[in-house]
Design a protein around this motif. Structure first.
Motif, PDB file in Angstrom:
ATOM      1  N   LEU A  41      58.173  35.862  15.135  1.00 65.04           N
ATOM      2  CA  LEU A  41      59.044  35.653  13.979  1.00 65.04           C
ATOM      3  C   LEU A  41      60.277  36.545  14.054  1.00 65.04           C
ATOM      4  CD1 LEU A  41      56.405  35.585  11.092  1.00 65.04           C
ATOM      5  CD2 LEU A  41      57.487  33.620  12.214  1.00 65.04           C
ATOM      6  N   ALA A  93      62.756  35.663   8.927  1.00 66.42           N
ATOM      7  CA  ALA A  93      61.686  34.751   8.529  1.00 66.42           C
ATOM      8  C   ALA A  93      61.020  35.253   7.254  1.00 66.42           C
ATOM      9  CB  ALA A  93      60.652  34.621   9.643  1.00 66.42           C
ATOM     10  N   CYS A  94      61.016  36.570   7.085  1.00 69.04           N
ATOM     11  CA  CYS A  94      60.469  37.169   5.864  1.00 69.04           C
ATOM     12  C   CYS A  94      61.564  37.753   4.978  1.00 69.04           C
ATOM     13  CB  CYS A  94      59.468  38.262   6.209  1.00 69.04           C
ATOM     14  SG  CYS A  94      57.981  37.667   7.042  1.00 69.04           S
ATOM     15  N   ASN A 138      64.788  37.178   3.839  1.00 67.42           N
ATOM     16  CA  ASN A 138      65.806  36.123   3.807  1.00 67.42           C
ATOM     17  C   ASN A 138      66.760  36.320   2.648  1.00 67.42           C
ATOM     18  OD1 ASN A 138      67.136  33.661   4.421  1.00 67.42           O
ATOM     19  ND2 ASN A 138      65.199  32.701   5.011  1.00 67.42           N
TER      20      ASN A 138
END
Length: 552
Positions: A269, A273-274, A276
């Motif tokens: 990732l 992806a986390c 954002n």
């Protein structure tokens, strides 16, 4: 259909790409006012030619101008001279014909996004301090926070600018309102070659091919790569993994052994992806604030939590070897990270102690830690302790912090030494706080200059002469460096200093280990109890509860 090549330059100037939220070209400016006078506003200019307007009539002509055949004439009908209208091709084509000259090269098309960046904590290094207890409505952040690494930003902006997402930040006169100062390449480089110079104010390092970097920015959907994010975050505190302990350069290309999310043989990732930005249902950017567990100011973006992807802990562990652990009431307060980050700095070591009181001495040879291979002394910074496989400290946390802030709560009259240090950063919660859970933190201890008269933490001028004549890393005179800092910040300094012992905690959320390494695997209670790895007094107990410890 008209010849596309004839309109190439006009269309490239007016590129509007949905993925980046671009706006169409503005019209010509009105005439300038008279020299020496306030001037008179000119009349509005005529609209420019949009990149899809092949016949230049200002009308969206169907079907001729619907070049991608989706039934709508819009930015996706723009073309480069090659006929490729993807964002990557548009940026490559534009910067083939135009040099990258700084933020203005991006703002000519991305102005709306530039305005979003100007409102972000990532840019301002501060924001509404909703997570700093007692200061929730004030505009505070990194610019005011005191730490026990390089102490503070003020007077040292030119050095700190190696990681600021702008160019020109060398003193408190920097214009945070000028979007042309934004360094878009520092986040959106896709070549992996971009770097900032160590000389003042965050300009690109010598040898960086900024034209090639600018051509690359729309590849990968324009999303920042792990390497781009890590360039700053791995080097916080002055070196690789120095500060956070869970953010090292190796995470740019690692395996699931060191991080199951970022490992190329695991989730692979990207950071975003986390972490954002906020988007609407169609995926369009609503702002440019980055989501995260905020160490200062407010969480502005959209952060994915563990449960967003994995579901409720009790459900996901049902039927597994750790299910019995979740049957214990006290364990319902465990955050996922408490078990799934059994250690940090498992690959590259991190600093766990830093003593400024030793700085300024000529030491030869420089001592080196035999385990980590890293120097334990630096004339500029003092003595360090390095460690690998650091077990985090567990504390209750509900998102709120106590933070030491310049001129606001930077005096510690009760600090009496290593056993009772000045606490510069710590979660405010305890086991009685509603909603608080047990999270892992890196514990950092050391000492740093304070005023003898009032135990007030002082801000030293460490680097460069832009903000004062006597940086410590020049004259190696603490008194002069501290007077420079006081002159710059406006804070008092009695002229006498000592080195106060300090402590701070930093949240850790990376280096998620494979489940086989998680604490409590196979219902092994001794991973946490009976082995002395956890200080249960920090969790409110008088001793390990498995050994009879209690709390009120």
């Amino acid at each position: 259909m008209m010849n596309l090549m004839r309109h190439g330059a006009i269309r490239l100037l007016a590129l509007v790409v949905v993925a980046f939220g671009l706006a169409a070209c503005d019209g010509d400016d009105g005439r300038d006012g008279l020299p020496g006078s306030a001037g008179v506003d000119g009349s509005p200019g005529t609209d420019g030619i949009s990149c899809w307007d092949l016949n230049e009539n200002g009308i969206k002509d169907l079907p001729d101008e619907d070049t991608n055949g989706d039934g709508v004439v819009d930015v996706l009908d723009c073309r480069t001279p090659t006929g490729d209208f993807t964002p990557a091709a548009l940026h490559k084509g534009w910067f083939e014909e135009n040099d990258y000259t700084g933020g203005e090269s991006c703002m000519s098309c991305h102005g709306d996004i530039g305005d979003m960046v100007l409102m972000s904590g990532h840019w301002n290094w501060q924001g509404t301090a909703t997570n700093i207890e007692g200061f929730e409505a004030e505009e505070l952040g990194k610019n005011q926070i005191i730490n026990n690494f390089c102490v503070a930003v003020p007077t040292n902006e030119g050095r700190c600018a190696q990681c600021h997402i702008g160019v020109g930040y060398s003193s408190n006169s920097f214009d945070f309102g000028d979007r042309n100062n934004i360094d878009c390449l520092s986040c959106h480089d896709q070549t992996g070659t971009y770097a900032k110079a160590k000389t003042p104010d965050g300009r690109p390092a010598e040898g960086v091919d900024v034209k090639a970097v600018a051509q690359s920015v729309a590849e990968n959907g324009g999303l920042p790569t792990r390497k781009a994010c890590l360039f700053c975050h791995q080097n916080a505190g002055g070196g690789d993994n120095v500060k956070h302990g869970d953010l090292a350069s190796t995470l740019a290309d690692t395996t699931r052994e060191y991080d199951v999310h970022m490992g190329t043989d695991g989730g692979d990732l990207s950071c975003v992806a986390c972490h954002n930005i906020k988007r609407d249902e169609a995926g369009n950017a609503l702002d440019h604030g980055i989501g995260g567990m905020p160490y200062h100011s407010v969480d502005e973006g959209s952060l994915k939590t563990c449960t967003d992807c994995h579901g409720d802990g009790a459900n996901i562990h049902a039927g597994s070897s750790v299910e019995p652990i979740f049957g214990v009431t006290a364990h319902t307060n465990l955050a996922c990270q408490a078990c799934h980050i059994p250690a940090i700095a498992r690959d590259i070591s991190t600093k766990v102690e830093w003593y400024w009181s030793d700085a300024g001495e000529d030491v030869d040879p420089i001592p080196v830690d035999p385990v980590t291979g890293r120097p334990t002394y630096d004339k500029m910074k003092g003595t360090f302790v390095w460690a690998n496989d650091v077990r985090p400290t567990l504390l209750y946390f509900d998102g709120k912090w106590d933070k030491a802030l310049i001129g606001l709560n930077d005096t510690f009259p009760d600090a009496t030494g290593p056993e009772n240090p000045a606490v510069l950063a710590a979660p405010t919660a305890d086991y009685t706080t509603p909603g608080a859970k047990i999270y892992p933190f890196k514990k950092m201890i050391g000492n740093q200059p304070a005023d003898v008269a009032n135990n007030k933490i002082l801000v030293p001028h460490l680097w460069g002469t832009i903000t004062g004549d006597n940086p410590f890393w020049g004259a190696y005179d603490w008194n002069l460096a501290l007077q420079d800092g006081a002159n710059y910040t406006g804070e008092p300094y009695s002229g006498e200093y000592f080195f106060i012992d300090t402590l701070m905690y930093l949240s850790v959320n990376h280096e998620i280990a494979p489940k086989e390494q998680a604490l409590g695997m196979d219902a092994t209670c001794t991973d946490c109890h009976g082995a002395g790895g956890i200080d249960f007094t920090l969790l409110g107990y008088d001793a390990d509860p498995l050994s009879g410890g209690t709390r009120p």
